[in-house]
Design a protein around this motif. Structure first.
Motif, PDB file in Angstrom:
ATOM      1  N   SER A  46      -1.610   7.200   2.668  1.00 10.81           N
ATOM      2  CA  SER A  46      -1.700   6.071   3.584  1.00 10.81           C
ATOM      3  C   SER A  46      -0.332   5.803   4.190  1.00 10.81           C
ATOM      4  O   SER A  46       0.696   5.939   3.515  1.00 10.81           O
ATOM      5  CB  SER A  46      -2.207   4.822   2.849  1.00 10.81           C
ATOM      6  OG  SER A  46      -2.257   3.710   3.711  1.00 10.81           O
ATOM      7  N   ASP A  73      -2.117  -1.201  -1.121  1.00  8.01           N
ATOM      8  CA  ASP A  73      -3.134  -2.178  -0.750  1.00  8.01           C
ATOM      9  C   ASP A  73      -2.655  -3.577  -1.118  1.00  8.01           C
ATOM     10  O   ASP A  73      -1.506  -3.777  -1.536  1.00  8.01           O
ATOM     11  CB  ASP A  73      -4.471  -1.846  -1.416  1.00  8.01           C
ATOM     12  CG  ASP A  73      -4.368  -1.793  -2.944  1.00  8.01           C
ATOM     13  OD1 ASP A  73      -3.387  -2.331  -3.494  1.00  8.01           O
ATOM     14  OD2 ASP A  73      -5.268  -1.217  -3.585  1.00  8.01           O
ATOM     15  N   SER A  74      -3.529  -4.572  -0.968  1.00  5.00           N
ATOM     16  CA  SER A  74      -3.134  -5.961  -1.216  1.00  5.00           C
ATOM     17  C   SER A  74      -2.778  -6.218  -2.678  1.00  5.00           C
ATOM     18  O   SER A  74      -2.030  -7.150  -2.983  1.00  5.00           O
ATOM     19  CB  SER A  74      -4.267  -6.902  -0.790  1.00  5.00           C
ATOM     20  OG  SER A  74      -5.468  -6.589  -1.483  1.00  5.00           O
ATOM     21  N   LYS A  81       4.474   2.168  -6.092  1.00  5.16           N
ATOM     22  CA  LYS A  81       4.049   0.877  -6.639  1.00  5.16           C
ATOM     23  C   LYS A  81       5.260   0.060  -7.091  1.00  5.16           C
ATOM     24  O   LYS A  81       5.334  -1.153  -6.832  1.00  5.16           O
ATOM     25  CB  LYS A  81       3.094   1.098  -7.805  1.00  5.16           C
ATOM     26  CG  LYS A  81       2.491  -0.184  -8.363  1.00  5.16           C
ATOM     27  CD  LYS A  81       1.465   0.115  -9.443  1.00  5.16           C
ATOM     28  CE  LYS A  81       0.864  -1.168  -9.998  1.00  5.16           C
ATOM     29  NZ  LYS A  81      -0.146  -0.906 -11.050  1.00  5.16           N
ATOM     30  N   ARG A 118      -2.278   3.882  -2.462  1.00  7.92           N
ATOM     31  CA  ARG A 118      -3.360   4.747  -2.003  1.00  7.92           C
ATOM     32  C   ARG A 118      -2.881   6.201  -2.077  1.00  7.92           C
ATOM     33  O   ARG A 118      -1.683   6.474  -1.977  1.00  7.92           O
ATOM     34  CB  ARG A 118      -3.758   4.397  -0.577  1.00  7.92           C
ATOM     35  CG  ARG A 118      -4.204   2.945  -0.390  1.00  7.92           C
ATOM     36  CD  ARG A 118      -4.698   2.724   1.035  1.00  7.92           C
ATOM     37  NE  ARG A 118      -5.043   1.323   1.282  1.00  7.92           N
ATOM     38  CZ  ARG A 118      -4.243   0.453   1.862  1.00  7.92           C
ATOM     39  NH1 ARG A 118      -3.030   0.839   2.257  1.00  7.92           N
ATOM     40  NH2 ARG A 118      -4.622  -0.788   2.061  1.00  7.92           N
ATOM     41  N   GLU A 167      -1.487  -1.566  -5.252  1.00 10.17           N
ATOM     42  CA  GLU A 167      -1.891  -0.269  -5.786  1.00 10.17           C
ATOM     43  C   GLU A 167      -1.691   0.792  -4.707  1.00 10.17           C
ATOM     44  O   GLU A 167      -2.036   0.585  -3.544  1.00 10.17           O
ATOM     45  CB  GLU A 167      -3.362  -0.287  -6.219  1.00 10.17           C
ATOM     46  CG  GLU A 167      -3.638  -1.177  -7.435  1.00 10.17           C
ATOM     47  CD  GLU A 167      -2.982  -0.648  -8.701  1.00 10.17           C
ATOM     48  OE1 GLU A 167      -2.738   0.578  -8.772  1.00 10.17           O
ATOM     49  OE2 GLU A 167      -2.705  -1.449  -9.611  1.00 10.17           O
TER      50      GLU A 167
END
Length: 523
Positions: free
Chosen positions: A39, A30-31, A50, A36, A34
């Protein structure tokens, strides 16, 4: 009466190649970087993804260069998938080169030269230059087709306008073909590169927004350009240092009969690019002109060698490039950088199976990473403590300690049962296979007991078994059938242990040592 035979017609289905990592779309972050749970085709390995996302962000911001990252983990834990996700996340502008460690020993050049070429493929140069373009709204397109087939070629006229002026251009056959290819029609706003004749469709004019023509939901409306039709614009070309090396290498391979490229690049530039005599060659040689604009030698003295270097980009057989050529190119690029004409883009070089490199390659990598224009090096291995190739010394991952000390190490962990289930769901969707819930549970159990790769390989085989019995959904019986047909590593090894005496040149002995070795293979 003669019998009439009707020819059979068969439906043609489009065949798509589905690779082992064709389902990967990115790192699935995600922005806030982190990971998901599932995804963009990525499942599990949250800490590794990460960490890879942090590296990708630093690469995109240009804050990291000349660093090295190691993806280490057991076989089948998603190391190559993470590298592919990095490649997708970085984007088109940043160079990303891939290389397998075993490739270096099968090329017709030295290992260090192959590594140097791979390094320079991962370093981009963004070059800025001004070019003349024609931008305007299409008022009318008139095409005159010859009455007799095979007579004169098609001709026509193109009327373009801005808010201040309107001009009519004569069209040649190639430009008519280009306009048709781009589906240009009245009311479109287009741009034409005067040097190459390339047509770019910028959008639909706002003045036509109320027309009742059929338009898709993605139709883009733009304002009609103002001022003069012919303008000067700044154009950015993105090439790699390796492409510049090949173009400027005097010893790049080639042959005779290459006058087409020369005449295309030296074609006369008329005031109206639509009347260019080069025809389709303009479009094909746009990249050629861009790369040749970087030349370091006198064009008149190196007429043939530059053309041969251009074609070497497509054949792939570039040969070894002299050190002097690279030094001059680096000097010239540094000058452009100081003058603001060029910008260096450090990319990413991914080397899989890095344990296949020998001590000479690791020594070269140690030195190459200290260069000012070094890319990000990402390497992957599935080895534990093993011998360094070319020596009798053992080291973690088969990598020398001094090189290992330079690496940021990202570790991957074995997938859990839930992760395997999610990955199998994604692969079933990617391979367009419908599978029942019970069959997925059984396939997940097989993946836990054997390996994820083996379970993925059974998907297509089970689908064919289902098709054979004229079923539409893969059931447990299909999974069981292909499981009996195709052995996994453990069952194959067990079979070899039982019948090893019947095989030729068997080196497995007997006794306690033999039993320990057999148990280690089966565990």
């Amino acid at each position: 009466m003669a019998e009439i035979k009707l020819s059979e017609t068969r439906d043609l289905t489009r065949i798509e190649r589905i690779g082992a990592h064709s389902h990967i779309r990115g790192l699935g972050l995600d922005s806030a970087l982190e990971a998901r749970s599932s995804s963009e085709g990525m499942v599990g390995q949250t800490s590794a993804r990460k960490a890879a996302g942090v590296i990708v962000q630093m690469v995109q911001e240009g804050k990291i260069a000349g660093r090295a990252v190691l993806l280490a983990g057991q076989p089948g834990t998603g190391k190559t998938a993470i590298a592919m996700g990095m490649a997708k996340s970085i984007g088109q502008e940043t160079p990303f080169a891939m290389l397998a460690g075993s490739e270096l020993f099968s090329l017709e050049m030295s290992k260090t030269e192959a590594l140097m070429q791979a390094f320079r493929k991962a370093i981009g140069v963004r070059i800025k230059e001004e070019t003349e373009v024609i931008e305007g709204e299409v008022v009318e397109i008139q095409i005159d087709r010859p009455a007799v087939a095979g007579a004169a070629s098609k001709t026509g006229k193109l009327t373009l306008k801005t808010t201040d002026m309107e001009t009519v251009y004569d069209l040649g056959a190639k430009m008519i073909e280009a306009l048709g290819k781009e589906k240009v029609q009245s009311g479109d706003v287009i741009g034409i590169d005067k040097a190459s004749g390339k047509i770019t469709k910028l959008g639909r004019s706002f003045s036509r927004s109320r027309d009742y023509d059929a338009m898709g939901p993605h139709t883009k409306f733009v304002q009609c350009p103002d001022g003069e039709l012919q303008k000067r614009k700044e154009v950015v070309h993105c090439v790699t240092l390796h492409e510049i090396d090949v173009i400027n290498s005097r010893y790049a391979i080639g042959g005779k009969g290459l006058d087409f490229w020369l005449s295309a690049s030296h074609g006369s530039k008329t005031s109206l690019p639509l009347e260019s005599s080069n025809g389709g060659a303009n479009m094909n040689c746009e990249i050629f002109r861009n790369l040749c604009s970087l030349h370091l030698y006198d064009w008149s003295k190196n007429h043939g060698s530059r053309t041969q270097g251009f074609l070497a980009l497509f054949t792939g057989d570039t040969g070894e490039i002299r050190v002097e050529v690279r030094e001059q190119i680096d000097t010239k690029v540094a000058e452009w950088r100081e003058e603001g004409k060029a910008e260096i883009i450090p990319g990413v070089l991914f080397i899989d199976e890095v344990h296949m490199l020998d001590i000479e390659c690791f020594s070269f990598l140690n030195r190459a990473l200290e260069n000012d224009m070094a890319p990000i090096l990402v390497v992957a291995t599935n080895r534990g403590i093993t011998s360094i190739r070319g020596t009798n010394y053992r080291s973690p991952h088969g990598i020398p300690i001094d090189f290992l000390d330079r690496l940021l190490i990202i570790s991957t962990q074995p997938y859990t049962g839930d992760d395997i289930r999610k990955i199998l769901d994604i692969r079933c969707q990617e391979e367009d296979v419908e599978m029942s819930e019970d069959a997925k549970v059984l396939l997940t159990k097989i993946g836990e007991d054997t390996s994820l790769r083996y379970a993925i390989n059974l998907i297509t085989s089970a689908a064919l078994s289902c098709l054979k019995r004229k079923g539409k959904i893969v059931e447990m019986e299909d999974i069981s059938r292909v499981y009996e047909l195709f052995y996994d590593v453990k069952r194959s090894t067990q079979y070899l242990m039982e019948y090893q005496s019947q095989y030729m040149f068997s080196e497995v002995g007997t006794g306690e040592g033999y039993e320990d070795e057999a148990n280690a293979m089966l565990s």
